[in-house]
Design a protein around this motif. Structure first.
Motif, short mmCIF file in Angstrom:
data_model
loop_
_atom_site.label_atom_id
_atom_site.label_comp_id
_atom_site.label_asym_id
_atom_site.label_seq_id
_atom_site.Cartn_x
_atom_site.Cartn_y
_atom_site.Cartn_z
N ARG A 32 42.77 29.76 29.36
CA ARG A 32 41.53 30.24 29.94
C ARG A 32 41.67 31.66 30.50
N ILE A 33 42.89 32.00 30.97
CA ILE A 33 43.10 33.37 31.46
C ILE A 33 42.81 34.36 30.34
N ILE A 65 49.06 31.81 40.50
CA ILE A 65 48.97 33.04 39.71
C ILE A 65 47.68 33.03 38.89
N PHE A 66 46.91 34.10 39.04
CA PHE A 66 45.61 34.22 38.37
C PHE A 66 44.68 33.05 38.68
N GLU A 99 40.70 36.25 38.48
CA GLU A 99 41.07 37.58 38.93
C GLU A 99 41.65 37.56 40.35
N PHE A 100 42.34 36.47 40.69
CA PHE A 100 42.91 36.36 42.02
C PHE A 100 44.31 35.77 41.96
N HIS A 101 45.17 36.25 42.84
CA HIS A 101 46.46 35.62 43.11
C HIS A 101 46.42 35.08 44.54
N ASP A 102 47.13 33.98 44.78
CA ASP A 102 47.24 33.41 46.12
C ASP A 102 48.68 33.04 46.41
N ASP A 152 42.62 40.32 44.93
CA ASP A 152 41.75 40.52 43.77
C ASP A 152 42.50 41.43 42.80
N THR A 153 42.83 40.92 41.62
CA THR A 153 43.62 41.71 40.67
C THR A 153 42.80 42.82 40.03
N ARG A 154 41.48 42.73 40.12
CA ARG A 154 40.62 43.76 39.51
C ARG A 154 40.57 45.00 40.39
#
Length: 372
Positions: A298-299, A235-236, A216-219, A259-261
């Motif tokens: 896994r995503i 990505i993710f 749930e993260f992008h960097d 945090d994509t959430r």
């Protein structure tokens, strides 16, 4: 330079259009209102962001990614994906449907198999059979096929242009050397807006960040050495790329994490990672492609588990007598007890299962207006 009077990265027009550094379709929240003009913002969206987003739209759907307009899930209405000959659609309300597939007997022309997510094809078949003198007795079986929500992304391909745009715009956003960034953008414009992949983007063989955070993260991490500016786009927290740009002055390495959430993000000073351009992958072998596919899978797996455990908790609410009259703590206990019974579907580590349980409980409590 006063950013309110800045020129577009790609032309001499005023940079006055709202640009998402990472595609808004992926949930990107970092924006710059003085980076590009309206024309080039639209061009970057059509030629770069949309293509990259489309590769991950099932992941965005499964993970309920929060976007800038506060909506969740995919932005692609009536999205379709070709899976095993079936066309799966995601409707605007984020439900899924399968275009009916009907296999017929070559002699009689009668259907032998029907694959569908709605009853209408079966009802139509029953009406046809009722017209026969001796109609056969059809048998039906219902199977929930969540596996149709798939993520497919090539290591190379046109989507790498979206990665390149993300890297370039992040560096331009962070550097004080605006003219240097404009020179780099001018040099890359033809490559950026072309039809093919870009050689400036490679697949990174490993993630430089903590795996425990889940998907749930992008960097985006940028740093400069003596000859180039390197940008790590992850990505993710699963699909990592390394981008090599012509040198742009960056005083210190900078990192964007989101945090994509929740949509929460920050940009911080960091140390440059021990990741070299020579270590990145150009031509993926069968082994690296398999690793890549497993990472991407896994995503979706985590997303599907979240949807599954949410359904479990919804049933627990419906089955609990007088749930609506319970106190907040009592409701929480009902949800937690239901979540404890969740074992997960597909490959999941214990921490992933715990994260999914926690996600589901929190989501429902927030929807009920309880403070977390």
């Amino acid at each position: 330079m006063d950013r309110t009077e800045a020129q577009c990265l790609y032309c001499d027009d005023a940079a006055n259009s709202r640009e998402h550094i990472l595609a808004s379709g992926l949930g990107g929240q970092l924006v710059d209102d003085a980076l590009v003009c309206g024309f080039h913002n639209n061009r970057c969206g059509a030629r770069c962001d949309d293509i990259l987003t489309k590769q991950f739209e099932f992941a965005v759907h499964c993970l309920d990614v929060l976007k800038g307009d506060r909506s969740r899930g995919t932005t692609w209405h009536n999205l379709t994906a070709q899976i095993d000959g079936a066309v799966i659609s995601i409707r605007p309300d984020r439900t899924t449907s399968l275009k009916p597939i009907i296999n017929r007997d070559p002699v009689s022309g009668l259907p032998t198999q029907i694959f569908a997510t709605e009853r209408r094809p079966l009802d139509a078949l029953q009406r046809d059979l009722n017209r026969l003198t001796n109609p056969p007795i059809p048998t039906t079986s219902e199977t929930l096929r969540e596996d149709v929500l798939d993520v497919r992304l090539e290591v190379g391909g046109p989507a790498t242009r979206g990665v390149l745009k993300t890297a370039l715009h992040f560096v331009a956003h962070e550097t004080a050397d605006r003219e240097g960034a404009r020179r780099v953008a001018a040099a890359l414009a033809e490559e950026l807006f072309s039809d093919g992949p870009t050689p400036r983007v490679r697949f990174a063989p490993y993630c430089v960040d903590d795996r425990w955070r889940g998907h749930e993260f992008h960097d985006v991490l940028a740093w400069s050495d003596e000859i180039a500016t390197l940008v790590y786009v992850n990505i993710f927290n699963t699909v990592p790329f390394l981008v090599r740009l012509p040198l742009v002055a960056l005083t210190v390495p900078r990192r964007f994490t989101q945090d994509t959430r929740t949509g929460a993000f920050d940009v911080t000073h960091v140390d440059a990672p021990l990741l070299r351009w020579e270590d990145a992958i150009t031509d993926a072998t069968a082994e690296t492609k398999k690793e890549f596919d497993e990472r991407v899978y896994r995503i979706t797996s985590v997303g599907l588990n979240k949807r599954y455990v949410l359904a479990m908790l919804e049933r627990a609410r419906e089955d609990e007598p007088a749930y609506e009259t319970l106190s907040a703590n009592a409701r929480r206990e009902v949800l937690v007890d239901a979540a404890k019974r969740f074992q997960g579907i597909g490959p999941m580590t214990p921490w992933m299962a715990d994260a999914v349980r926690d996600f589901a409980v929190r989501r429902i409590l927030v929807e009920e207006g309880q403070v977390i």
